[in-house]
Design a protein around this motif. Structure first.
Motif, PDB file in Angstrom:
ATOM      1  N   LYS A 167      41.848  44.781  60.523  1.00 30.39           N
ATOM      2  CA  LYS A 167      41.502  45.083  59.137  1.00 30.39           C
ATOM      3  C   LYS A 167      40.025  44.877  58.783  1.00 30.39           C
ATOM      4  O   LYS A 167      39.480  45.671  58.038  1.00 30.39           O
ATOM      5  CB  LYS A 167      42.395  44.263  58.187  1.00 30.39           C
ATOM      6  N   VAL A 168      39.373  43.850  59.296  1.00 34.23           N
ATOM      7  CA  VAL A 168      37.994  43.574  58.881  1.00 34.23           C
ATOM      8  C   VAL A 168      37.076  44.746  59.232  1.00 34.23           C
ATOM      9  O   VAL A 168      36.352  45.273  58.380  1.00 34.23           O
ATOM     10  CB  VAL A 168      37.475  42.261  59.519  1.00 34.23           C
ATOM     11  N   GLN A 169      37.134  45.186  60.478  1.00 32.23           N
ATOM     12  CA  GLN A 169      36.272  46.276  60.924  1.00 32.23           C
ATOM     13  C   GLN A 169      36.648  47.588  60.240  1.00 32.23           C
ATOM     14  O   GLN A 169      35.782  48.372  59.837  1.00 32.23           O
ATOM     15  CB  GLN A 169      36.392  46.419  62.449  1.00 32.23           C
ATOM     16  N   VAL A 170      37.942  47.821  60.080  1.00 30.93           N
ATOM     17  CA  VAL A 170      38.434  49.046  59.428  1.00 30.93           C
ATOM     18  C   VAL A 170      37.930  49.100  57.980  1.00 30.93           C
ATOM     19  O   VAL A 170      37.501  50.148  57.498  1.00 30.93           O
ATOM     20  CB  VAL A 170      39.985  49.078  59.501  1.00 30.93           C
ATOM     21  N   ILE A 171      37.957  47.960  57.306  1.00 29.97           N
ATOM     22  CA  ILE A 171      37.474  47.914  55.915  1.00 29.97           C
ATOM     23  C   ILE A 171      35.971  48.197  55.868  1.00 29.97           C
ATOM     24  O   ILE A 171      35.489  48.942  55.018  1.00 29.97           O
ATOM     25  CB  ILE A 171      37.807  46.542  55.275  1.00 29.97           C
ATOM     26  N   GLU A 172      35.240  47.648  56.822  1.00 26.46           N
ATOM     27  CA  GLU A 172      33.791  47.897  56.875  1.00 26.46           C
ATOM     28  C   GLU A 172      33.520  49.391  57.072  1.00 26.46           C
ATOM     29  O   GLU A 172      32.678  49.980  56.396  1.00 26.46           O
ATOM     30  CB  GLU A 172      33.200  47.065  58.025  1.00 26.46           C
ATOM     31  N   ASP A 173      34.277  49.994  58.015  1.00 23.00           N
ATOM     32  CA  ASP A 173      34.111  51.434  58.270  1.00 23.00           C
ATOM     33  C   ASP A 173      34.474  52.247  57.031  1.00 23.00           C
ATOM     34  O   ASP A 173      33.786  53.219  56.685  1.00 23.00           O
ATOM     35  CB  ASP A 173      35.024  51.882  59.428  1.00 23.00           C
ATOM     36  N   LEU A 202      49.490  44.042  53.535  1.00 24.57           N
ATOM     37  CA  LEU A 202      48.386  44.688  52.813  1.00 24.57           C
ATOM     38  C   LEU A 202      47.262  43.665  52.681  1.00 24.57           C
ATOM     39  O   LEU A 202      47.522  42.478  52.473  1.00 24.57           O
ATOM     40  CB  LEU A 202      48.831  45.148  51.420  1.00 24.57           C
ATOM     41  N   THR A 203      46.036  44.141  52.839  1.00 23.10           N
ATOM     42  CA  THR A 203      44.865  43.260  52.663  1.00 23.10           C
ATOM     43  C   THR A 203      43.968  43.916  51.601  1.00 23.10           C
ATOM     44  O   THR A 203      42.912  44.452  51.932  1.00 23.10           O
ATOM     45  CB  THR A 203      44.095  43.052  53.994  1.00 23.10           C
ATOM     46  N   PRO A 204      44.402  43.867  50.342  1.00 24.89           N
ATOM     47  CA  PRO A 204      43.710  44.613  49.290  1.00 24.89           C
ATOM     48  C   PRO A 204      42.240  44.191  49.127  1.00 24.89           C
ATOM     49  O   PRO A 204      41.869  43.059  49.454  1.00 24.89           O
ATOM     50  CB  PRO A 204      44.501  44.274  48.028  1.00 24.89           C
ATOM     51  N   LEU A 205      41.442  45.106  48.574  1.00 25.11           N
ATOM     52  CA  LEU A 205      40.015  44.864  48.332  1.00 25.11           C
ATOM     53  C   LEU A 205      39.826  44.454  46.878  1.00 25.11           C
ATOM     54  O   LEU A 205      40.637  44.811  46.019  1.00 25.11           O
ATOM     55  CB  LEU A 205      39.234  46.151  48.602  1.00 25.11           C
ATOM     56  N   PRO A 206      38.740  43.747  46.572  1.00 23.41           N
ATOM     57  CA  PRO A 206      38.487  43.363  45.169  1.00 23.41           C
ATOM     58  C   PRO A 206      38.419  44.595  44.256  1.00 23.41           C
ATOM     59  O   PRO A 206      38.782  44.527  43.089  1.00 23.41           O
ATOM     60  CB  PRO A 206      37.116  42.670  45.242  1.00 23.41           C
ATOM     61  N   GLU A 207      37.967  45.717  44.806  1.00 21.59           N
ATOM     62  CA  GLU A 207      37.833  46.943  44.004  1.00 21.59           C
ATOM     63  C   GLU A 207      39.162  47.600  43.676  1.00 21.59           C
ATOM     64  O   GLU A 207      39.222  48.469  42.801  1.00 21.59           O
ATOM     65  CB  GLU A 207      36.998  48.002  44.752  1.00 21.59           C
TER      66      GLU A 207
END
Lengths: 300, 300
Positions: free
Chosen positions: B112-118, B159-164
């Protein structure tokens, strides 16, 4: 060929008046039950250190009587030792002097070189009566309640006969396992130990090592809750008997150390690939592993 | 609660006029079929690089139409990206500018971390429309033919939701997975990656490494012929997609290296125990592993 054809006495005709099983758990209990079902055993004696377990085996009809090791040694025509490897020598020491001249002793230990050495030291001039064996079968379950006369159906049983063994005795051990529905193969003890270090002992080592690593980690609670089917299958073998596997690792020490020493540089090499984000190197390695596993699965 | 209760629209009422699945294999195909069966999707578009595979998905009724990424980006109310992690950034780059304002994008990648960055780099101001996810389900099989609307039944989806992300959008992704019968949990991306390095990625690494070691050995032919059920289960995961796992190892590099670096000294320590025939040390280690595995099995 159906199950009934193979287990029927007519297909594999022999009869053993008294059979003893030393260690009546999954392995020994399944063997006893298959021989009894096939009509190959007159009376099955069960020997063990855990009386409750022997009572259970008796209730389940796996054995006909509970006996001491001495009684079994004196009375038996055929003895299967299905205990951890470390106690085989001591068992042979007790039964050796009591054995009837034509009696046959075999075992179900997962290592052979050390077991043979122990048996030789204990049985001395009666070593010819010991035919080493290893049934390749298991289950998640253990103990007499898990015993199943079909456990060995279509499974491999390896014999690693000694130069002293007679052809007739080897044939009798073969017949017993074939009566359980097994496929019997003969290889040397050294080759056996090398091969089983590779396909059985070392995977157990990795699985157990991984399992103890997981439960030491800080987040092991949530991690274990989220672990899926891959984890389940990969760690299944780690649930095995600590006593049995401790004995296997020690008794197959040389081959085990060799496996670890081949593994270690491969681990270091692939660790570097990950650190370097080596896409091609990782792909080539993982593809080789994936293809090999798929090919194996197709042939099974 | 029966399967029908949960998959019935009445139990979880929502409707998505156009759903797209990018990568219609086991994961994407199973998701699409479950949503269709539940009456939650009007039209399911399938996107992929392998046309034969998409045709198969169409024949199997997993999707209603084959579409380009651009078509899917423009038309969809909900997009699941179920491809290897390495292509997610490129997919988001293409669909990002085309997305309808209320459209939701989620993924099924195991890191998830890298995928979110991408995703952030590609989607930019539309990052709020991306809700990262990871269904914990799999099978020996892959491709559209293996798709099964019950694949996610009683399985975890993280799920690892984003602040946005908006609460409503997160709720919608939850509803979709719940409609598949899954249990949905939310954790942070960092925690996710650490946990899945432990319970999924590292076991895969060990299994694949072991498998490639076995097939390189001199006696691999006979060894593989004698390998039993322990070997089968321990190596099952090694048969997975090299492309997917290569991407996972690289995209979860930091956590993977940490696992290896914790494992290595434990391997060296237990190697020494074997070399020293350390009966007590080996027993304590194997007992801990065995008890931990049994306890896990009981809770599953």
């Amino acid at each position: 060929m159906s199950v009934n054809d193979t287990l029927a006495p007519s297909a594999n005709s022999f009869f053993l008046p008294v059979v003893s099983v030393v260690g009546v758990g999954l392995i020994g209990g399944s063997f006893a039950k298959a021989l009894k079902n096939g009509g190959h055993a007159g009376c099955v004696l069960g020997v063990g250190r855990d009386h409750a377990s022997l009572e259970r085996a008796l209730q389940l009809g796996l054995i006909d009587r509970i006996a001491t090791l001495e009684e079994a040694g004196k009375a038996s025509d055929f003895i299967l030792i299905s205990t951890p490897a470390s106690v085989l020598g001591r068992i042979c020491e007790i039964i050796g002097p009591l054995l009837k001249p034509g009696a046959i002793v075999t075992d179900a230990c997962s290592t052979k070189v050390q077991v043979i050495e122990d048996a030789r030291q204990s049985l001395k001039e009666r070593t010819n009566q010991f035919i080493p064996g290893h049934p390749i079968a298991g289950s998640d379950e253990s103990g007499p309640a898990a015993a199943d006369p079909l456990l060995y159906w279509n499974r491999n049983v390896i014999l690693t006969p000694l130069p002293e063994n007679s052809g007739d005795d080897i044939k009798r051990v073969r017949q017993c396992w074939q009566a359980c529905g097994a496929i019997v193969r003969e290889i040397s003890a050294i080759e056996h130990d090398r091969i089983f270090a590779t396909v059985s002992h070392f995977p157990h080592y990795l699985s157990a090592l991984y399992m103890s690593m997981v439960c030491r980690s800080d987040s092991s609670g949530l991690a274990l809750a989220l672990a899926g089917t891959g984890f389940r299958d990969f760690t299944r073998i780690a649930g095995g008997s600590p006593e049995m596997w401790r004995d296997i690792f020690i008794s197959n020490k040389e081959a085990m150390l060799n496996e670890i020493d081949v593994f270690l540089p491969m681990l270091e090499k692939t660790r570097q690939m990950i650190e370097d984000s080596d896409v091609d190197g990782l792909h080539a390695w993982l593809e080789q592993a994936s293809l090999a596993r798929k090919k194996w699965g197709e042939n099974k």
